[in-house]
Scaffold this active site. Structure first.
Site, PDB file in Angstrom:
ATOM      1  N   GLU A 232       0.850  -1.408 -14.684  1.00 43.82           N
ATOM      2  CA  GLU A 232      -0.545  -1.794 -14.424  1.00 43.82           C
ATOM      3  C   GLU A 232      -0.673  -3.288 -14.167  1.00 43.82           C
ATOM      4  O   GLU A 232      -1.445  -3.711 -13.307  1.00 43.82           O
ATOM      5  CB  GLU A 232      -1.414  -1.386 -15.607  1.00 43.82           C
ATOM      6  CG  GLU A 232      -1.580   0.094 -15.814  1.00 43.82           C
ATOM      7  CD  GLU A 232      -2.386   0.759 -14.713  1.00 43.82           C
ATOM      8  OE1 GLU A 232      -2.397   1.998 -14.667  1.00 43.82           O
ATOM      9  OE2 GLU A 232      -3.002   0.059 -13.899  1.00 43.82           O
ATOM     10  N   ARG A 236      -2.131  -4.452 -10.425  1.00 45.28           N
ATOM     11  CA  ARG A 236      -3.470  -5.061 -10.420  1.00 45.28           C
ATOM     12  C   ARG A 236      -3.414  -6.576 -10.316  1.00 45.28           C
ATOM     13  O   ARG A 236      -4.083  -7.176  -9.473  1.00 45.28           O
ATOM     14  CB  ARG A 236      -4.228  -4.665 -11.682  1.00 45.28           C
ATOM     15  CG  ARG A 236      -4.411  -3.166 -11.855  1.00 45.28           C
ATOM     16  CD  ARG A 236      -5.527  -2.849 -12.825  1.00 45.28           C
ATOM     17  NE  ARG A 236      -5.425  -1.493 -13.335  1.00 45.28           N
ATOM     18  CZ  ARG A 236      -6.409  -0.828 -13.908  1.00 45.28           C
ATOM     19  NH1 ARG A 236      -7.586  -1.404 -14.049  1.00 45.28           N
ATOM     20  NH2 ARG A 236      -6.236   0.393 -14.371  1.00 45.28           N
ATOM     21  N   ASP A 365       3.766  10.118  -8.528  1.00 46.16           N
ATOM     22  CA  ASP A 365       3.038   9.741  -7.310  1.00 46.16           C
ATOM     23  C   ASP A 365       3.511   8.499  -6.561  1.00 46.16           C
ATOM     24  O   ASP A 365       4.111   8.565  -5.481  1.00 46.16           O
ATOM     25  CB  ASP A 365       1.542   9.646  -7.616  1.00 46.16           C
ATOM     26  CG  ASP A 365       1.184   8.782  -8.817  1.00 46.16           C
ATOM     27  OD1 ASP A 365       2.071   8.125  -9.375  1.00 46.16           O
ATOM     28  OD2 ASP A 365      -0.005   8.761  -9.195  1.00 46.16           O
ATOM     29  N   GLU A 499      -8.272   8.180  -4.654  1.00 45.59           N
ATOM     30  CA  GLU A 499      -7.167   8.727  -3.867  1.00 45.59           C
ATOM     31  C   GLU A 499      -7.620   9.566  -2.675  1.00 45.59           C
ATOM     32  O   GLU A 499      -7.018   9.500  -1.590  1.00 45.59           O
ATOM     33  CB  GLU A 499      -6.245   9.551  -4.775  1.00 45.59           C
ATOM     34  CG  GLU A 499      -5.458   8.734  -5.779  1.00 45.59           C
ATOM     35  CD  GLU A 499      -6.260   8.352  -7.007  1.00 45.59           C
ATOM     36  OE1 GLU A 499      -5.819   7.447  -7.747  1.00 45.59           O
ATOM     37  OE2 GLU A 499      -7.331   8.973  -7.234  1.00 45.59           O
ATOM     38  N   THR A 585      -0.341   0.288  -4.342  1.00 42.99           N
ATOM     39  CA  THR A 585      -0.982   1.483  -4.897  1.00 42.99           C
ATOM     40  C   THR A 585      -2.317   1.174  -5.567  1.00 42.99           C
ATOM     41  O   THR A 585      -3.016   2.094  -5.986  1.00 42.99           O
ATOM     42  CB  THR A 585      -0.024   2.198  -5.869  1.00 42.99           C
ATOM     43  OG1 THR A 585      -0.437   3.558  -6.033  1.00 42.99           O
ATOM     44  CG2 THR A 585       0.046   1.477  -7.208  1.00 42.99           C
TER      45      THR A 585
END
Length: 608
Positions: A232, A236, A365, A499, A585
């Site tokens: 994360e 981010r 994913d 998504e 992502t």
């Protein structure tokens, strides 16, 4: 209600001129448009309790007309230029909070405020233009819908600023910061860092400058004595800073990205080089989640570092970041893969797979996403990544992609060779992933990839329109006569996820099929009706109910991803063209090497 006239605006940036149309503020950001009747990664696999009819929108302005009364078209182009370097729960405002608010008011609420870009050189210059020549394919902008998405961003940002400035996320109903987020109660400004590039793309430069100033003065990990998610923090914070550096050439963002990356490096100190999931950024102590298959690392976490770390090496000249992710790549390339598939768990000490659970949704994913995108980011030079992508997709197609009797295409999770016939909302990015795979290289798989991409995107749309709210559930099933519908209570929530809209955007760019814009607009109206409150946006606990309970969290990725993809869906193809930019992502666009002058490699840097 205030209405700001459409205007031209300029922002200078190293290496580039980007032409953009400034939009209107459609409404007062704090004025409700609709009556009001957790962890980002952990929400991939925990239950909901562990997370915390559409009319006209009105307020739009007429299209721009040229002297002959024809609607003007707007486009984006690149040219070279010279480079130059709210309150938390409980306590009353502190003296520091009051002083922070005073500084912001004095800097940004004054009528004399001038955005940084006006007099700066070496920044992205944004201006309006109307070409005399015929408009290129894909140049259409749906001004009304795009402007409305921009107004949604203003609403989300303004309320975060009002009630949770500097906190990680906003709890709009409680009107305070969200202290139970993936980053805990530390004031890391996750929403600021995640939302900056979206603000910039939308021409919200005053807001961008305000966020930049907070990052420069306030952002630090030095006072964080706690474990942070490597995954994360990378997607981010490092991703967000790298994109802002690409957009602006402002080295402050580059320095912040490197500072954060250095804090994560201790997590890579394992026998295999596969990093741990968590790192204490104060003392470097790292570990994995206790529940993760006997202390394993997670495929979608350690497999989603390559783009940011490789780019960071190229623009700093420091090879250490690329070396770390190349080690991960080597392990995954050489390891034996059951049926050609990658299980979701890998032990970083032994280098052996954990539980035989495969997924293109939660836990798997974005590893597959980064195989394709690392190849694109390299200027299509990283053929190892492309070959690994094609091999993985062929195995997934053979063993996990299925069709229902009515013709819906889905990709199922698999556990111990048994299909679960369940698809996660997180897997809805795969429509765009297959589409990009089919169009970025003309090979024997191209037509197959496009057909599957279109089919998966349609199925995710079906999961939306089969709910009362017309927003999609966290996961949905295909068994016992059920198609694209959640059956369990912990599958029925919606936390402002992006998504499905990501696939709408990618498939629109690739096909220009109007249905993708129509589907996106339907989702905008659903968000406005069910998720908008007078003080921000919130997720829903059950998308099948007529009056769903709100979860009181405005996720940072709502600003970083959901609104960005919807804005781009209604924009011109030459705003972040897919040949020149590749999205991480978290939807932070990174420049493509040797194609985009904003890549800015350091002198002497090279890639393997």
């Amino acid at each position: 209600m205030s209405v700001v006239a459409t205007a031209m605006f300029l922002v200078a940036m190293t290496g580039v001129t980007l032409v953009v149309r400034q939009q209107r503020d459609l409404a007062d950001p704090l004025q409700p448009a609709v009556p009001v009747p957790h962890h980002r990664y952990q929400e991939r696999f925990l239950s909901y309790d562990d997370h915390v009819r559409f009319g006209g929108l009105g307020g739009s302005s007429p299209p721009d007309l040229d002297p002959n009364g024809q609607q003007q078209q707007h486009y984006y182009h690149y040219t070279h230029s010279k480079r130059q370097a709210a309150q938390e729960e409980g306590p009353a405002p502190s003296a520091a909070d009051i002083e922070e608010a005073r500084i912001r008011r004095s800097l940004y609420d004054s009528s004399s405020y001038v955005p940084r870009y006006i007099n700066a050189t070496g920044w992205l210059r944004i201006e309006e233009s109307s070409p005399a020549a015929a408009n290129p394919v894909g140049s259409s902008i749906d001004h009304e819908k795009r402007d409305y998405v921009r107004q949604m961003m203003v609403h989300a940002w303004s309320n975060y600023k009002l009630y949770a400035w500097g906190k990680n996320e906003l709890r709009p109903l409680s009107k305070r910061g969200h202290s139970n987020s993936i980053f805990g109660s530390f004031d890391l400004g996750a929403t600021i860092v995640d939302g900056l590039d979206t603000l910039y793309l939308m021409g919200l430069h005053k807001e961008f400058d305000e966020g930049r100033e907070w990052v420069e003065r306030k952002f630090t990990l030095d006072n964080v004595d706690a474990e942070l998610s490597v995954f994360e923090t990378n997607i981010r914070f490092i991703g967000g800073f790298l994109t802002c550096y690409a957009f602006t050439g402002d080295r402050m963002f580059l320095e912040k990205a490197r500072y954060v990356a250095d804090k994560l490096l201790p997590a890579f100190q394992t026998p295999t080089g596969i990093p741990y999931a968590l790192v204490n950024v104060h003392n470097g102590v790292s570990k994995n989640y206790g529940w993760a298959s006997g202390g394993s690392s997670i495929l979608s976490e350690f497999g989603t570092l390559h783009m940011e770390f490789a780019y960071l090496s190229d623009i700093t000249g420091d090879s250490v970041y690329r070396e770390r992710v190349q080690t991960i790549r080597a392990v995954l390339k050489d390891i034996e893969k059951p049926k050609g598939l990658y299980p979701n768990y890998l032990n970083p000490k032994t280098g052996k797979w954990g539980q035989q659970h495969m997924s293109l949704g939660a836990l798997g994913d974005s590893f597959y996403e980064y195989l394709l995108k690392a190849w694109i980011q390299s200027g299509q030079e990283d053929w190892e990544a492309r070959e690994m992508y094609d091999d993985a997709m062929q195995a997934i197609i053979k063993h996990m992609v299925r069709n229902t009797p009515s013709g819906l295409t889905y990709v199922s999770d698999m556990k111990f060779d048994r299909l679960e016939h369940k698809m996660d909302h997180l897997a809805c990015f795969a429509g765009g992933l297959f589409g990009l795979g089919g169009t970025s290289l003309n090979n024997q798989y191209s037509q197959q990839y496009m057909e599957i991409g279109e089919g998966l995107t349609n199925t995710c749309h079906e999961s939306y329109i089969r709910t009362y709210t017309r927003l999609g559930p966290e996961s949905f099933r295909f068994n016992d006569g059920v198609e694209a519908k959640a059956l369990k209570a912990q599958e029925k929530y919606y936390i402002l996820r992006p998504e499905t809209f990501e696939s709408y955007f990618i498939m629109w760019r690739l096909t220009h099929d109007q249905k993708y814009r129509d589907w996106g607009w339907d989702a905008v109206q659903a968000l406005e009706k069910h998720c908008r409150t007078p003080t921000g946006y919130t997720g829903l606990k059950n998308v099948y109910l007529t009056e769903p309970v709100k979860d009181d969290v405005q996720q940072s990725f709502f600003l970083a991803e959901t609104l960005k993809y919807l804005y781009l869906l209604f924009s011109d193809d030459s705003l972040l063209p897919l040949d020149d930019w590749v999205f991480n992502t978290e939807a932070h666009p990174l420049p493509v090497k040797d194609r985009n002058p904003l890549y800015r490699p350091a002198a002497g840097s090279s890639s393997p």
